[in-house]
Write a protein that holds these residues in place. Sequence first.
Motif, PDB file in Angstrom:
ATOM      1  N   ARG A 129     -11.017   7.484   0.828  1.00  0.00           N
ATOM      2  CA  ARG A 129     -10.677   8.910   0.873  1.00  0.00           C
ATOM      3  C   ARG A 129      -9.707   9.225   2.012  1.00  0.00           C
ATOM      4  NH1 ARG A 129     -15.723  12.685  -1.051  1.00  0.00           N
ATOM      5  NH2 ARG A 129     -16.223  11.496  -2.937  1.00  0.00           N
ATOM      6  N   SER A 130      -9.904   8.552   3.150  1.00  0.00           N
ATOM      7  CA  SER A 130      -8.985   8.785   4.266  1.00  0.00           C
ATOM      8  C   SER A 130      -7.577   8.318   3.922  1.00  0.00           C
ATOM      9  CB  SER A 130      -9.495   8.049   5.512  1.00  0.00           C
ATOM     10  OG  SER A 130     -10.768   8.505   5.873  1.00  0.00           O
ATOM     11  N   LEU A 131      -7.475   7.140   3.290  1.00  0.00           N
ATOM     12  CA  LEU A 131      -6.161   6.642   2.899  1.00  0.00           C
ATOM     13  C   LEU A 131      -5.542   7.525   1.828  1.00  0.00           C
ATOM     14  CD1 LEU A 131      -6.768   2.783   2.851  1.00  0.00           C
ATOM     15  CD2 LEU A 131      -5.670   4.159   4.611  1.00  0.00           C
ATOM     16  N   LEU A 132      -6.364   8.067   0.945  1.00  0.00           N
ATOM     17  CA  LEU A 132      -5.833   8.983  -0.074  1.00  0.00           C
ATOM     18  C   LEU A 132      -5.287  10.248   0.580  1.00  0.00           C
ATOM     19  CD1 LEU A 132      -5.426   9.541  -3.088  1.00  0.00           C
ATOM     20  CD2 LEU A 132      -7.699  10.593  -3.111  1.00  0.00           C
ATOM     21  N   ILE A 133      -5.990  10.738   1.599  1.00  0.00           N
ATOM     22  CA  ILE A 133      -5.515  11.928   2.318  1.00  0.00           C
ATOM     23  C   ILE A 133      -4.176  11.648   2.991  1.00  0.00           C
ATOM     24  CG2 ILE A 133      -6.019  13.448   4.272  1.00  0.00           C
ATOM     25  CD1 ILE A 133      -8.981  13.178   3.549  1.00  0.00           C
ATOM     26  N   ILE A 134      -4.013  10.428   3.490  1.00  0.00           N
ATOM     27  CA  ILE A 134      -2.743  10.071   4.136  1.00  0.00           C
ATOM     28  C   ILE A 134      -1.667   9.802   3.096  1.00  0.00           C
ATOM     29  CG2 ILE A 134      -1.615   8.343   5.593  1.00  0.00           C
ATOM     30  CD1 ILE A 134      -4.320   7.957   6.986  1.00  0.00           C
ATOM     31  N   LEU A 135      -2.037   9.121   2.009  1.00  0.00           N
ATOM     32  CA  LEU A 135      -1.052   8.695   1.016  1.00  0.00           C
ATOM     33  C   LEU A 135      -0.497   9.874   0.218  1.00  0.00           C
ATOM     34  CD1 LEU A 135       0.380   6.331  -0.377  1.00  0.00           C
ATOM     35  CD2 LEU A 135      -1.571   6.166  -1.929  1.00  0.00           C
TER      36      LEU A 135
ATOM     37  N   SER B  46       9.746   2.686   4.568  1.00  0.00           N
ATOM     38  CA  SER B  46       9.064   3.552   5.535  1.00  0.00           C
ATOM     39  C   SER B  46       7.700   3.974   5.018  1.00  0.00           C
ATOM     40  CB  SER B  46       9.920   4.789   5.828  1.00  0.00           C
ATOM     41  OG  SER B  46      10.123   5.552   4.637  1.00  0.00           O
ATOM     42  N   GLY B  47       7.593   4.229   3.692  1.00  0.00           N
ATOM     43  CA  GLY B  47       6.301   4.598   3.125  1.00  0.00           C
ATOM     44  C   GLY B  47       5.286   3.478   3.248  1.00  0.00           C
ATOM     45  N   VAL B  48       5.710   2.255   2.912  1.00  0.00           N
ATOM     46  CA  VAL B  48       4.798   1.110   3.012  1.00  0.00           C
ATOM     47  C   VAL B  48       4.413   0.858   4.471  1.00  0.00           C
ATOM     48  CG1 VAL B  48       4.624  -1.385   2.685  1.00  0.00           C
ATOM     49  CG2 VAL B  48       5.615   0.041   0.892  1.00  0.00           C
ATOM     50  N   LEU B  49       5.376   0.964   5.383  1.00  0.00           N
ATOM     51  CA  LEU B  49       5.092   0.733   6.798  1.00  0.00           C
ATOM     52  C   LEU B  49       4.100   1.764   7.333  1.00  0.00           C
ATOM     53  CD1 LEU B  49       5.660  -0.773   9.428  1.00  0.00           C
ATOM     54  CD2 LEU B  49       7.597   0.791   9.806  1.00  0.00           C
TER      55      LEU B  49
ATOM     56  N   VAL C 287       0.237   0.896   8.586  1.00  0.00           N
ATOM     57  CA  VAL C 287      -0.248   1.220   9.930  1.00  0.00           C
ATOM     58  C   VAL C 287      -1.469   2.131   9.851  1.00  0.00           C
ATOM     59  CG1 VAL C 287       0.333   2.380  12.091  1.00  0.00           C
ATOM     60  CG2 VAL C 287       2.004   0.876  10.997  1.00  0.00           C
ATOM     61  N   ALA C 288      -1.402   3.141   8.966  1.00  0.00           N
ATOM     62  CA  ALA C 288      -2.541   4.054   8.807  1.00  0.00           C
ATOM     63  C   ALA C 288      -3.760   3.316   8.289  1.00  0.00           C
ATOM     64  CB  ALA C 288      -2.162   5.195   7.857  1.00  0.00           C
ATOM     65  N   ALA C 289      -3.557   2.385   7.343  1.00  0.00           N
ATOM     66  CA  ALA C 289      -4.682   1.635   6.789  1.00  0.00           C
ATOM     67  C   ALA C 289      -5.352   0.780   7.856  1.00  0.00           C
ATOM     68  CB  ALA C 289      -4.201   0.765   5.629  1.00  0.00           C
ATOM     69  N   ILE C 290      -4.545   0.149   8.719  1.00  0.00           N
ATOM     70  CA  ILE C 290      -5.120  -0.695   9.780  1.00  0.00           C
ATOM     71  C   ILE C 290      -5.942   0.151  10.745  1.00  0.00           C
ATOM     72  CG2 ILE C 290      -4.541  -2.138  11.759  1.00  0.00           C
ATOM     73  CD1 ILE C 290      -2.112  -3.143  10.157  1.00  0.00           C
ATOM     74  N   PHE C 291      -5.383   1.287  11.185  1.00  0.00           N
ATOM     75  CA  PHE C 291      -6.112   2.125  12.125  1.00  0.00           C
ATOM     76  C   PHE C 291      -7.354   2.734  11.491  1.00  0.00           C
ATOM     77  CE2 PHE C 291      -2.181   1.912  14.560  1.00  0.00           C
ATOM     78  CZ  PHE C 291      -2.648   1.917  15.864  1.00  0.00           C
ATOM     79  N   MET C 292      -7.239   3.202  10.239  1.00  0.00           N
ATOM     80  CA  MET C 292      -8.392   3.809   9.575  1.00  0.00           C
ATOM     81  C   MET C 292      -9.479   2.774   9.312  1.00  0.00           C
ATOM     82  SD  MET C 292      -8.079   6.969   9.443  1.00  0.00           S
ATOM     83  CE  MET C 292      -9.624   7.085   8.546  1.00  0.00           C
ATOM     84  N   LYS C 293      -9.074   1.538   8.994  1.00  0.00           N
ATOM     85  CA  LYS C 293     -10.076   0.495   8.767  1.00  0.00           C
ATOM     86  C   LYS C 293     -10.890   0.239  10.025  1.00  0.00           C
ATOM     87  CE  LYS C 293     -10.562  -4.160   6.869  1.00  0.00           C
ATOM     88  NZ  LYS C 293      -9.834  -5.346   6.346  1.00  0.00           N
TER      89      LYS C 293
END
Length: 447
Positions: A19-25, A175-178, A182-188
């Motif tokens: 859900r956090s990644l979805l909010i960011i994505l 830029s989107g993938v980067l 980064v967000a996925a690593i921090f959120m994990k």
Amino acid sequence: MAIRLPPLRSLMPKGLLGRSLLIILTPLVVLQAIALQLFYGGHLDIVSRRLAHGVAGDVGMVVELLTRFPNDADRGWVFREAAWRLDLSLAFEEGATLGPLQPRNAALPLLPLEEDLAFALRERVGLPFDADWASDPRSVIIRVALPDGVLHVEAARKRLFTTTLYLFVLWLAGSGVLLFSVAAIFMKNQVRAIRRLAQAAEAFGMGRDQGMMKPEGALEVRQAATAFNQMQGRIRRFVAQRTDLLAGISHDLRTPLTRMRLGLAMLPADAQEDGAALTQDVEEMERMVAGYLTFARGEGTEAPKAQDLVAIVQDLAARARRDGASVAVEAPARLVLPLRADALRRCLGNLLDNARKHARRIAIGIDAVPRVPGGPPAWAMVTVDDDGPGIPEAQREEAFKPFAAFSSGGTGLGLAIARDIARAHGGDVELEDAPLGGLRARVRLPV
């Protein structure tokens, strides 16, 4: 028949990380889509039209010169000047007509180049024409129908196309993938701290003492971990104080009960009948005190260890058979899980004693139940069935309260202690109707 789409909530990820990644994505994709639309619908469209009109204007100029100077000598210098000044390769097919162009797939289906060039040629040339984008990957072949033949114009494709699009799309995707990575690593990392807190809470609820957990992650997560550690300490102190108090009271009660028993034994012969009734009451009180002491001794001191549940149940059943009970056991060969063996023996022993008091036949079943169909075992189920009178459904929950009294007799501590022990393991005890016609006690234990 209308097709019902699944609700949006059912399509949402279940976990906090998803859900956090979805909010960011979601805003990232929307932002990239808006940027692409602005570029694709604005800048790219303008550049494409200008380039197409430039090539169409050059072709229109060549057609105009060939129309005004139709002889072969003039055609030669027109071709040379067009090749040198306009970067166009020309050829003239005298007497030919413009036949139908074989249909081909669009060379660049996501770009408006073909439509823009066709529109510009119609505007600048004004004669029948067609454009071949597929024959040569490096150029576009334009055929224009003149009064005396067909003019072939070969224009370099780079004159109609800009590599800025590739760079822009690469920048958007990269830029989107980067950013997402980064967000996925921090959120994990943040979710890992929350997951460890949940696992520690679950283990503590199942009676598995794993010690204090190390606060980590975001400030709020560290605060939650610190509060959880403080809660563990308070609960341990409360349980220890309650156990000590219960053990102390029970131990102190034994002394006056012993004196009462001795006093009743020394009553004269004419008071023996009344003394016998009082002796029964004293014995009942001693059994209650013994139950308190037994429960208090094992509640807070025994640590869970890997034990074979089937072996424990078989041992209890064998003891019940030696005391004259009819007990049948249906169980797998082995089922190992973390248990407080002594406490669980008291739990199952209390259930067996209750069944023996009120029934002639007893059946015990053991089974492993998965959390989801086809998944690994999550619960071990122990059922104790009897053919006795049972307990009415409306009174079953009341039966777990200490000192609950029914017409069948008893002190009301057996079921209360059994449920307390099962819940200390992270499970529970429930009462149901038994297939034998009496009462079923179902013990659920986490694997």
